[in-house]
Write an enzyme that holds these catalytic residues in place. Sequence first.
Site, short mmCIF file in Angstrom:
data_model
loop_
_atom_site.label_atom_id
_atom_site.label_comp_id
_atom_site.label_asym_id
_atom_site.label_seq_id
_atom_site.Cartn_x
_atom_site.Cartn_y
_atom_site.Cartn_z
N GLU A 1 -20.09 12.48 -28.24
CA GLU A 1 -19.46 11.39 -27.49
C GLU A 1 -18.22 11.85 -26.72
O GLU A 1 -17.99 11.43 -25.59
CB GLU A 1 -19.07 10.26 -28.44
CG GLU A 1 -18.71 8.95 -27.75
CD GLU A 1 -17.25 8.88 -27.30
OE1 GLU A 1 -16.92 7.98 -26.49
OE2 GLU A 1 -16.43 9.71 -27.76
N GLU A 2 -17.42 12.71 -27.33
CA GLU A 2 -16.17 13.13 -26.69
C GLU A 2 -16.39 13.90 -25.39
O GLU A 2 -15.48 14.03 -24.58
CB GLU A 2 -15.32 13.96 -27.66
CG GLU A 2 -14.77 13.19 -28.85
CD GLU A 2 -13.73 12.15 -28.48
OE1 GLU A 2 -13.38 12.04 -27.29
OE2 GLU A 2 -13.28 11.41 -29.38
#
Length: 349
Positions: free
Chosen positions: A221-222
């Site tokens: 996600e990051e």
Amino acid sequence: MNIPNVNETLELLRKLVSIPSPSGNTSEVITFVESFLSELDVTTQRNHKGALIATLPGKDSLNHRMLTAHVDTLGAIVKEIKPSGRLTIDQIGGFTYNSIEGEYCQIQTNAGKVYTGTILMHQTSVHVYKDAGKQERNQKNIEVRIDEVVHNAEDVRQLGIEVGDFVSFDPRVQILESGFIKSRHLDDKASVAILLQLIKQIIQENIQLPYTTHILISNNEEIGYGGNSNIPPETVEYLAVDMGAIGDGQQTDEYTVSICVKDASGPYHYSLRKKLTHLAIDNGIDYKLDIYPYYGSDASAAIRSGHDIVHGLIGPGIDSSHAYERTHKSSIKNTYKLLFHYIQSEMEV
């Protein structure tokens, strides 16, 4: 309702943030989550990217839900071994260099050896550098001081450290009697702990869900694409559980569940947002509606990748996001309560 074993949820959170898992190097924490779910006899599978998908059967197997939270965190990677024996790093995820200055860290080598160090400005000593406080905190000036006897680049390489090795930040987690939890990586391991505890309650209390529900424990996600694949075609609603951002002009706080109206990707689905708001009101859950101007989630990644889904975003309010973060157990509780009622609610299908 009360969260069963809220202290157990917080201890689970402590364990999660203590496992290094910068994006790109998340196998250890995924294995931890996999083992947790295995003990509950929950069916899981890993996708090719290394994320974990758990499935809870529901009454309706034709229309599905998907919830997601991510275990990958901010971190860094060795960019250069300097002649001095210190390391230049490259960022993993979006943070400012001043937010990691003075932080303890770990360097994991390709062979699995782990060394500790400290992230410092090159011009740290005020007794040597007259303008130490005025120097820009950037990649050029920030370096890692390794806790080993090294005098040059060759000494560092003899340890097995090389360009491309992952660097993780010490979470410095504290769970305080006042109810505050402060740690790095509450984004998004606070949400992961909530979802795992919720799954445990569903299994132990034999709660029958109205729809087959998938929980994606995302690991990218990051860096922007954790939630853009492995969404079953039967999925109607896709809810990301991720942190609420706190700051000037924001309603989000450390005590309520934040329901996101819009982020940098655009508005979240209006009907789902209204549904979440009504669930909160009807069940006495403290919440805030908010907009995150410089934010994207796994739900927005799923939309960008072309999935025909209803997407939403909720989560606990996290102060000082992408730095040394803090939340309160009240926010954990309110997020848990909203999720508990949401997964048992009816969809418009």
